[in-house]
Each structure stands twice: as structure tokens, then as C-alpha cells.
Enzyme design. Sequence first.
Site, PDB file in Angstrom:
ATOM      1  N   ARG A 232       0.860  -1.177   0.000  1.00  0.00           N
ATOM      2  CA  ARG A 232       0.000   0.000   0.000  1.00  0.00           C
ATOM      3  C   ARG A 232       0.901   1.233   0.000  1.00  0.00           C
ATOM      4  NH1 ARG A 232      -2.149  -3.573   3.940  1.00  0.00           N
ATOM      5  NH2 ARG A 232      -4.235  -4.365   3.404  1.00  0.00           N
ATOM      6  N   LYS A 257      -2.038  -2.252   7.553  1.00  0.00           N
ATOM      7  CA  LYS A 257      -3.457  -2.048   7.871  1.00  0.00           C
ATOM      8  C   LYS A 257      -3.854  -2.953   9.026  1.00  0.00           C
ATOM      9  CE  LYS A 257      -7.861  -1.431   5.522  1.00  0.00           C
ATOM     10  NZ  LYS A 257      -8.571  -1.527   4.232  1.00  0.00           N
ATOM     11  N   HIS A 321      -2.824   2.392  -6.322  1.00  0.00           N
ATOM     12  CA  HIS A 321      -3.197   1.088  -5.756  1.00  0.00           C
ATOM     13  C   HIS A 321      -3.318   0.009  -6.836  1.00  0.00           C
ATOM     14  CE1 HIS A 321      -4.162  -0.527  -1.833  1.00  0.00           C
ATOM     15  NE2 HIS A 321      -5.144  -1.251  -2.340  1.00  0.00           N
ATOM     16  N   ARG A 324      -0.602  -2.668  -6.589  1.00  0.00           N
ATOM     17  CA  ARG A 324      -0.853  -3.734  -5.604  1.00  0.00           C
ATOM     18  C   ARG A 324      -1.863  -4.742  -6.158  1.00  0.00           C
ATOM     19  NH1 ARG A 324      -1.244  -5.073   0.082  1.00  0.00           N
ATOM     20  NH2 ARG A 324      -3.381  -5.506   0.714  1.00  0.00           N
ATOM     21  N   HIS A 347      -4.077  -9.652   4.056  1.00  0.00           N
ATOM     22  CA  HIS A 347      -5.538  -9.697   4.209  1.00  0.00           C
ATOM     23  C   HIS A 347      -5.904 -10.573   5.403  1.00  0.00           C
ATOM     24  CE1 HIS A 347      -6.271  -8.718  -0.324  1.00  0.00           C
ATOM     25  NE2 HIS A 347      -6.057  -7.646   0.400  1.00  0.00           N
ATOM     26  N   TYR A 356      -9.626 -11.339  -6.459  1.00  0.00           N
ATOM     27  CA  TYR A 356      -8.697 -11.357  -7.595  1.00  0.00           C
ATOM     28  C   TYR A 356      -8.957 -12.536  -8.530  1.00  0.00           C
ATOM     29  CZ  TYR A 356      -6.326  -7.742  -4.975  1.00  0.00           C
ATOM     30  OH  TYR A 356      -6.052  -6.583  -4.305  1.00  0.00           O
TER      31      TYR A 356
END
Length: 378
Positions: A232, A257, A321, A324, A347, A356
Site C-alpha cells: 500500500r 493495515k 493502488h 498492488r 488480508h 482477484y
Amino acid sequence: MTSRLNITLRKGFHREQNIMRIEFDYHVHIIDVLRKKTTATWSKTMGCWYMTEKDFDLNFFLKLFQDSASIFFSEQECPEDKIKQKRLQLPGHYPYRNRIQLPRGYMELLKQKRYSESTIKTYSAYFKDYIHYFASRDLTDIKTEEINDYILLLIRQKNMSGSEQNQRINSIKFYYEKVLGREKQLIKIERPRKEKNLPDTLSKTEIQNILRSISNVKHRCLLELIYSAGLRRNEVLNLKINDVDSKRMLIKIRGGKGKKDRYSLLSANVLIHLREYFMAYKPSKWLFEGQNGQQYSSTSITRVFKKSAGKAGIKKRVHLHMLRHSFATHLLEQGTNLRVIQSLLGHENIQTTEIYTHVSNLEIGKVINPIDEIISSK
């Protein structure tokens, strides 16, 4: 003899539209007629029944109550509605935010709970908008229905995204639930349906063209690292020199995150470029530094990416982004296990990574388009 009922009609403004307020002392007959023969709705906030001005027909209304009620029409709008209508004009640049003071404990608790600087800035700005809207009210007395009306107004007027709607709701809930310590069930604000937008990606050729268009070694290393490790924007900017582990060929991401650390890939080719960059710029603390040794700015890196994409001849709208997203998509197309990609991206939930699979052409590319058989058989 039964005395006639009195109904007063008054123009007003509610939920971002002109309305006709229907004011009367409580009576079952009037309510029954309104429910069965009109589109009138009860508003707890205004304390009266109302219809939208476009749905209101005065002649029809008079006929409905000609035998039971006297109808009075007031030319004067409700003062509260005038104030509300005035406040609907939210300025685009929000100049009032600098003048508004947050409630005591709001900012302090955000920092105590270690919210990110970005979240603190967002919550503070959005809650100041909320304070501005209810300027004449005591925040502790505002009802849930009024909060819902406020959010609905913003959705209609600002056409804001589901993400912004959630952030605005969270900034309000933080005050009532965390600062004031109220029970969660007291604040029941409608949440937007989760948007199921597919991530925007770039092809390997497009990324190659972007990187080739960059002559500055620092700029190139920044974008190479974001793509090759699936970072990120803030994660690459927060990297320190010792986060690059050349022995294990890993990048350590600290406080990503959710305040979680993780490792991602370090490319051998990117490492060569990083060493060239290090010899040329000699950063002292941050891996990527701006002027005077300060942390490189997020604005600058975004500008670098968009300028490079333009030089590479990419016409579609791009955002940082995408690198990524492209990293994850390309890994999947190469046959990388989804759990591995989840770990590299950081994640928490595998369902986030599974998006994805809808972008990858791994399986789609194997599908034979039926029109090809039709055309070839001609």
C-alpha cells in the site's frame, strides 16, 4: 353535534425535498384517511404528517375532508425547516472546519486507541461536518432518526461512495459509543450495501512501459517496490532501511493495515536497483526520503506514478493502488496459492483475496468463445 376538525397545511422542507406539512391535533379519523387515501407519511423528527409537494393535490385534499374538517393554509414556512434548508448547502471546501472545536475527549480517544493519522484526520473532518449541520442542537439530544436523515441527505446531495458513507457513520458512532460510552444498540444507522467493484489492474506490459519511462532511480525503485511486494502507499513510505532483508530476500512491513506486521517478497532485480539508489541518495532513516531527510510524501509518489503512466502512453484513468492489485492478479495467474497471496497482501479474510479470482484471466482465458466456432464454420 360533533365539532369540525381543524387541519393546517404548511410548506416545509424535509429529506432534501419540498413538502407539505399536515398539522392537526391527534384524531383517528384524519390518520385513517391519510393512510388509506394519500401518500402521506408520519415524521417523528418534525412531529407531523407530510407529503412531498409534487405528490400533493390541494383540490383532492379538500374533497377528502370536506365533510369532516376545516382546512387552513399557512403561507409561512416552518422556521425549523428554513434553517434546515439553509444548512443543506454544504460548501465544497468546508471552510468552517477550522472554526469548529471537537467535543472534549474525541481527538484524545482517537489517539489513545492508536488510530492511524489518516483515520484521525478523516474522522475529525467528517464529525465537524456533523457538528456544523446540527449547529443549534445539543449533540447528546440528537435522535437516531435525525442522524439517518443527515446521512441520507449526504448520499443524495454529495453522491458519496459507500466507503465515505461508512467513514462518516463511524465518525458519528465513535462519539456516541466510545466518547460518551453509550450502548451500541442505541445507534442503529443504516449501512450501505457493500460495493462489489472489481479491482483495477494493469497488464505486465503496461507496468513494464511505466517503469521504462522513469529515468530517476528513486522514483523507479518506489514503484518497483510497490508492485513487486504488493504494498500500500503508506506501507512503502513507512519503510526504513533495515526493513529490507537482503539475506532472506524479504521486505518487512511494520504496522500495516490493522496495525499488523508482515513479510513480503524482495525481488533480486529490485534489490540491485535499490543498491544503486542507496549509493546515489544515501538515505539516513527512511528508505525513501524527501527534502531534509523527511519521509517521502504521499502526494509526490502519486504524482510520480500518474506522470509515468502518461509518458508510457496509458490512456485509462490510473491510481497507485493498481500496482498492488496487479501484483496479486499476476501472482494468481502464475499459479500462486491463494493463501500465499493472502499472506503477502496482509488480508485478514481470505474472501478479500478471492476477489482477484474474478480479475485473473487464468480460467477465463481457457474458455472457448462460442462465436469463434460460429464464425469459423462459415
